[in-house]
Design a protein around this motif. Structure first.
Motif, PDB file in Angstrom:
ATOM      1  N   ASN A 252      28.107 -18.119   0.428  1.00 29.93           N
ATOM      2  CA  ASN A 252      29.260 -17.984   1.365  1.00 29.93           C
ATOM      3  C   ASN A 252      29.318 -16.648   2.102  1.00 29.93           C
ATOM      4  OD1 ASN A 252      30.489 -20.622   0.370  1.00 29.93           O
ATOM      5  ND2 ASN A 252      30.573 -19.727  -1.535  1.00 29.93           N
ATOM      6  N   TYR A 253      29.811 -16.860   3.245  1.00 29.41           N
ATOM      7  CA  TYR A 253      29.685 -15.592   4.094  1.00 29.41           C
ATOM      8  C   TYR A 253      31.026 -15.478   5.020  1.00 29.41           C
ATOM      9  CZ  TYR A 253      27.757 -12.397   7.863  1.00 29.41           C
ATOM     10  OH  TYR A 253      27.304 -11.195   8.568  1.00 29.41           O
ATOM     11  N   GLY A 254      31.580 -14.197   5.130  1.00 23.61           N
ATOM     12  CA  GLY A 254      32.822 -13.866   5.829  1.00 23.61           C
ATOM     13  C   GLY A 254      33.109 -12.611   5.949  1.00 23.61           C
ATOM     14  N   LEU A 255      34.480 -12.222   5.733  1.00 21.34           N
ATOM     15  CA  LEU A 255      35.195 -10.950   6.050  1.00 21.34           C
ATOM     16  C   LEU A 255      36.086 -10.390   5.176  1.00 21.34           C
ATOM     17  CD1 LEU A 255      38.065 -10.353   7.784  1.00 21.34           C
ATOM     18  CD2 LEU A 255      36.899 -12.777   8.565  1.00 21.34           C
ATOM     19  N   LEU A 256      36.172  -8.985   4.945  1.00 22.99           N
ATOM     20  CA  LEU A 256      37.111  -8.522   4.388  1.00 22.99           C
ATOM     21  C   LEU A 256      38.305  -8.106   5.247  1.00 22.99           C
ATOM     22  CD1 LEU A 256      35.289  -5.841   1.869  1.00 22.99           C
ATOM     23  CD2 LEU A 256      36.460  -7.872   1.292  1.00 22.99           C
ATOM     24  N   PRO A 257      39.570  -8.524   5.155  1.00 24.89           N
ATOM     25  CA  PRO A 257      40.517  -8.382   6.128  1.00 24.89           C
ATOM     26  C   PRO A 257      40.721  -6.903   5.949  1.00 24.89           C
ATOM     27  CG  PRO A 257      41.294  -9.440   4.058  1.00 24.89           C
ATOM     28  CD  PRO A 257      39.771  -9.540   3.848  1.00 24.89           C
ATOM     29  N   GLN A 258      41.511  -6.448   6.790  1.00 22.28           N
ATOM     30  CA  GLN A 258      42.206  -4.810   6.970  1.00 22.28           C
ATOM     31  C   GLN A 258      40.977  -3.978   6.980  1.00 22.28           C
ATOM     32  OE1 GLN A 258      45.492  -4.613   4.509  1.00 22.28           O
ATOM     33  NE2 GLN A 258      46.665  -5.540   6.025  1.00 22.28           N
ATOM     34  N   THR A 259      39.595  -4.127   7.430  1.00 21.30           N
ATOM     35  CA  THR A 259      38.521  -3.365   7.668  1.00 21.30           C
ATOM     36  C   THR A 259      38.128  -3.445   8.884  1.00 21.30           C
ATOM     37  OG1 THR A 259      36.908  -5.095   7.029  1.00 21.30           O
ATOM     38  CG2 THR A 259      37.922  -3.711   4.959  1.00 21.30           C
ATOM     39  N   TRP A 260      37.290  -2.342   9.217  1.00 24.00           N
ATOM     40  CA  TRP A 260      36.903  -2.233  10.766  1.00 24.00           C
ATOM     41  C   TRP A 260      35.538  -1.396  10.962  1.00 24.00           C
ATOM     42  CZ3 TRP A 260      37.918   1.285  14.982  1.00 24.00           C
ATOM     43  CH2 TRP A 260      37.574   1.041  16.354  1.00 24.00           C
ATOM     44  N   GLU A 261      34.520  -1.715  11.320  1.00 23.79           N
ATOM     45  CA  GLU A 261      33.315  -0.903  11.473  1.00 23.79           C
ATOM     46  C   GLU A 261      33.262  -0.006  13.019  1.00 23.79           C
ATOM     47  OE1 GLU A 261      29.489  -2.196  10.096  1.00 23.79           O
ATOM     48  OE2 GLU A 261      30.576  -3.911   9.148  1.00 23.79           O
ATOM     49  N   ASP A 262      33.945   1.149  13.003  1.00 25.25           N
ATOM     50  CA  ASP A 262      34.479   1.907  14.098  1.00 25.25           C
ATOM     51  C   ASP A 262      32.992   2.183  14.959  1.00 25.25           C
ATOM     52  OD1 ASP A 262      35.125   3.595  16.012  1.00 25.25           O
ATOM     53  OD2 ASP A 262      36.091   5.154  14.340  1.00 25.25           O
ATOM     54  N   PRO A 263      32.933   1.478  16.268  1.00 22.13           N
ATOM     55  CA  PRO A 263      31.761   1.721  16.978  1.00 22.13           C
ATOM     56  C   PRO A 263      31.693   3.178  17.541  1.00 22.13           C
ATOM     57  CG  PRO A 263      33.493   0.481  18.272  1.00 22.13           C
ATOM     58  CD  PRO A 263      33.968   0.653  16.947  1.00 22.13           C
ATOM     59  N   SER A 264      32.759   4.013  17.210  1.00 18.98           N
ATOM     60  CA  SER A 264      32.500   5.304  18.020  1.00 18.98           C
ATOM     61  C   SER A 264      32.146   6.366  16.655  1.00 18.98           C
ATOM     62  CB  SER A 264      33.987   5.833  18.423  1.00 18.98           C
ATOM     63  OG  SER A 264      35.041   6.004  17.267  1.00 18.98           O
ATOM     64  N   HIS A 265      31.919   5.926  15.512  1.00 14.31           N
ATOM     65  CA  HIS A 265      31.593   6.549  14.203  1.00 14.31           C
ATOM     66  C   HIS A 265      30.168   6.419  14.080  1.00 14.31           C
ATOM     67  CE1 HIS A 265      31.768   8.623  10.553  1.00 14.31           C
ATOM     68  NE2 HIS A 265      31.310   7.427  10.210  1.00 14.31           N
ATOM     69  N   ALA A 266      29.626   7.673  13.799  1.00 13.53           N
ATOM     70  CA  ALA A 266      28.136   7.632  13.537  1.00 13.53           C
ATOM     71  C   ALA A 266      27.973   7.802  12.107  1.00 13.53           C
ATOM     72  CB  ALA A 266      27.240   8.752  14.347  1.00 13.53           C
ATOM     73  N   ASN A 267      27.072   6.990  11.274  1.00  9.23           N
ATOM     74  CA  ASN A 267      27.065   7.157   9.948  1.00  9.23           C
ATOM     75  C   ASN A 267      25.878   7.745   9.615  1.00  9.23           C
ATOM     76  OD1 ASN A 267      26.517   6.490   7.178  1.00  9.23           O
ATOM     77  ND2 ASN A 267      28.286   5.161   7.232  1.00  9.23           N
ATOM     78  N   SER A 268      26.077   9.174   9.174  1.00  8.06           N
ATOM     79  CA  SER A 268      25.079  10.188   8.520  1.00  8.06           C
ATOM     80  C   SER A 268      24.337   9.495   7.686  1.00  8.06           C
ATOM     81  CB  SER A 268      25.577  11.449   8.439  1.00  8.06           C
ATOM     82  OG  SER A 268      26.668  11.392   7.280  1.00  8.06           O
ATOM     83  N   ASP A 269      24.697   8.566   6.788  1.00  6.25           N
ATOM     84  CA  ASP A 269      24.038   8.119   5.688  1.00  6.25           C
ATOM     85  C   ASP A 269      23.029   6.988   6.207  1.00  6.25           C
ATOM     86  OD1 ASP A 269      25.334   9.782   3.989  1.00  6.25           O
ATOM     87  OD2 ASP A 269      26.432   7.946   2.944  1.00  6.25           O
ATOM     88  N   VAL A 270      23.305   6.553   7.349  1.00  2.00           N
ATOM     89  CA  VAL A 270      22.358   5.367   7.820  1.00  2.00           C
ATOM     90  C   VAL A 270      21.996   5.650   9.267  1.00  2.00           C
ATOM     91  CG1 VAL A 270      22.546   2.864   8.117  1.00  2.00           C
ATOM     92  CG2 VAL A 270      23.861   3.685   6.377  1.00  2.00           C
ATOM     93  N   GLU A 271      21.021   6.610   9.224  1.00  2.00           N
ATOM     94  CA  GLU A 271      20.483   6.759  10.566  1.00  2.00           C
ATOM     95  C   GLU A 271      21.151   7.064  11.565  1.00  2.00           C
ATOM     96  OE1 GLU A 271      17.425   3.929  11.411  1.00  2.00           O
ATOM     97  OE2 GLU A 271      16.669   3.749   9.309  1.00  2.00           O
ATOM     98  N   GLY A 272      22.419   7.634  11.379  1.00  2.00           N
ATOM     99  CA  GLY A 272      23.358   7.929  12.643  1.00  2.00           C
ATOM    100  C   GLY A 272      23.828   6.674  13.218  1.00  2.00           C
ATOM    101  N   ALA A 273      23.776   5.336  12.494  1.00  2.00           N
ATOM    102  CA  ALA A 273      24.021   4.153  13.293  1.00  2.00           C
ATOM    103  C   ALA A 273      25.514   4.062  13.429  1.00  2.00           C
ATOM    104  CB  ALA A 273      23.580   3.117  12.700  1.00  2.00           C
ATOM    105  N   PHE A 274      25.822   3.696  14.693  1.00  2.00           N
ATOM    106  CA  PHE A 274      27.521   3.571  14.871  1.00  2.00           C
ATOM    107  C   PHE A 274      27.950   1.869  14.506  1.00  2.00           C
ATOM    108  CE2 PHE A 274      26.290   6.958  17.945  1.00  2.00           C
ATOM    109  CZ  PHE A 274      27.170   7.585  18.038  1.00  2.00           C
ATOM    110  N   GLY A 275      29.298   1.837  14.416  1.00  2.00           N
ATOM    111  CA  GLY A 275      29.599   0.656  13.689  1.00  2.00           C
ATOM    112  C   GLY A 275      29.596  -0.455  14.909  1.00  2.00           C
ATOM    113  N   ASP A 276      29.555  -1.727  14.255  1.00  2.00           N
ATOM    114  CA  ASP A 276      29.426  -2.909  15.149  1.00  2.00           C
ATOM    115  C   ASP A 276      30.852  -3.401  15.931  1.00  2.00           C
ATOM    116  OD1 ASP A 276      30.648  -4.331  12.950  1.00  2.00           O
ATOM    117  OD2 ASP A 276      28.945  -5.911  12.951  1.00  2.00           O
ATOM    118  N   ASN A 277      31.896  -2.733  15.541  1.00  2.00           N
ATOM    119  CA  ASN A 277      33.098  -3.335  16.171  1.00  2.00           C
ATOM    120  C   ASN A 277      33.710  -4.422  15.417  1.00  2.00           C
ATOM    121  OD1 ASN A 277      35.214  -2.502  18.307  1.00  2.00           O
ATOM    122  ND2 ASN A 277      34.606  -3.921  19.672  1.00  2.00           N
TER     123      ASN A 277
END
Length: 289
Positions: free
Chosen positions: A138-163
């Motif tokens: 089963n696949y879906g989402l956690l409400p009240q969360t957001w992956e910020d596309p302006s934020h680079a995650n230093s733990d994960v190759e500096g990847a930005f959130g997917d919005n």
């Protein structure tokens, strides 16, 4: 028009955010109230819509461009499954909104750019999208969360959130329904990198699953659901290959991080969502209603 009753959070539900600096409490927008806890540098966000039950209603016919699953509270008012269902129930338990039932292939998702963010089937070039094979969880989402596309995650190759909201892969045995809201506990996290964007997959299990009491962290998943973590990673790595796209990559050593790390991801993306709905970050085409 079909109607499904699904349980949501009790009225005392809240989601806890860890802040690096004290927030401003004078310009809070839409459905948030903040209560500072100075000793731990935490505050709590609460949705106005905290009904004990929510009704999901189908509009249109499944597998058509017009199909939507909307959510309503007890008064018949539309609510957003992304913004208005509380994230956290306390004691490490979270609400999870099902978008795609296990053993199905229609690529359903919350329409983040539509009013009240109903669930719809994704499209590409005007055509409905399907996975090349069934998803096994089963696949879906956690409400009240957001992956910020302006934020680079230093733990994960500096990847930005997917919005998008954070995704959940629920490993329980039962096939759920589109729009169902489950109480789940996180067990781990996979850091998927999709075309350069960070797309977290939180591994979780519904509290009503027969094996829920046996699994409390990522090593328990391997013990009681042997091969599942590898299968999840491989499924998400390869599902775009039949369409001629490259395999997705994974950060954090190509392995699932533990429960504590998953909770860290949830906390950080919850904080990003709070900034989004307070208009501290530009929303672009995203609906905040």
């Amino acid at each position: 028009m079909a109607t499904t009753r699904v349980m949501a959070a009790a009225t005392s539900t809240s989601c806890t955010l860890i802040l690096k600096r004290p927030p401003s409490f004078h310009s809070v927008k839409r459905s948030l109230s903040f209560t500072p806890t100075l000793s731990r540098k935490l505050f709590t966000c609460r949705a106005i819509h905290r009904p004990e039950d929510v009704v999901s209603k189908e509009h249109g016919q499944p597998e058509t461009l017009d199909y939507r699953v909307f959510f309503e509270d007890n008064s018949g008012k539309k609510v957003s499954p992304w913004h208005d269902i509380p994230l956290q129930l306390g004691d490490g338990v979270f609400n999870f909104v099902v978008e795609i039932p296990k053993e199905s292939s229609a690529k359903m998702e919350v329409a983040t750019d539509e009013l009240y963010t109903p669930i719809k089937q994704d499209t590409k070039k005007g055509k409905l999208r399907y996975y090349p094979y069934n998803i096994n969880w089963n696949y879906g989402l956690l409400p009240q969360t957001w992956e910020d596309p302006s934020h680079a995650n230093s733990d994960v190759e500096g990847a930005f959130g997917d919005n998008d909201p954070v995704d959940v892969v629920e490993i329980g045995e039962k096939q759920r329904k589109i729009g169902e809201i489950l109480k789940v506990k996180p067990l781990g996290a996979l850091a998927m990198i999709d075309e350069g964007e960070l797309d977290w997959k939180i591994i979780a299990i519904s509290l009503d699953d027969p094996k829920a009491s046996l699994v409390n962290d990522v090593e328990d998943v391997e013990k009681h659901f042997p091969g599942t973590l590898t299968a999840i990673r491989d499924w998400f790595r390869d599902y775009k290959i039949p369409d001629g796209k490259p395999a997705n990559k994974f950060g954090l050593g190509n392995k699932a991080a533990n429960k504590d790390y998953a909770l860290k991801v949830i906390t950080e993306t919850n904080e990003s969502w709070a900034k989004l709905v307070k208009r501290n970050i530009g929303a672009g085409e995203l609906s905040l209603v």
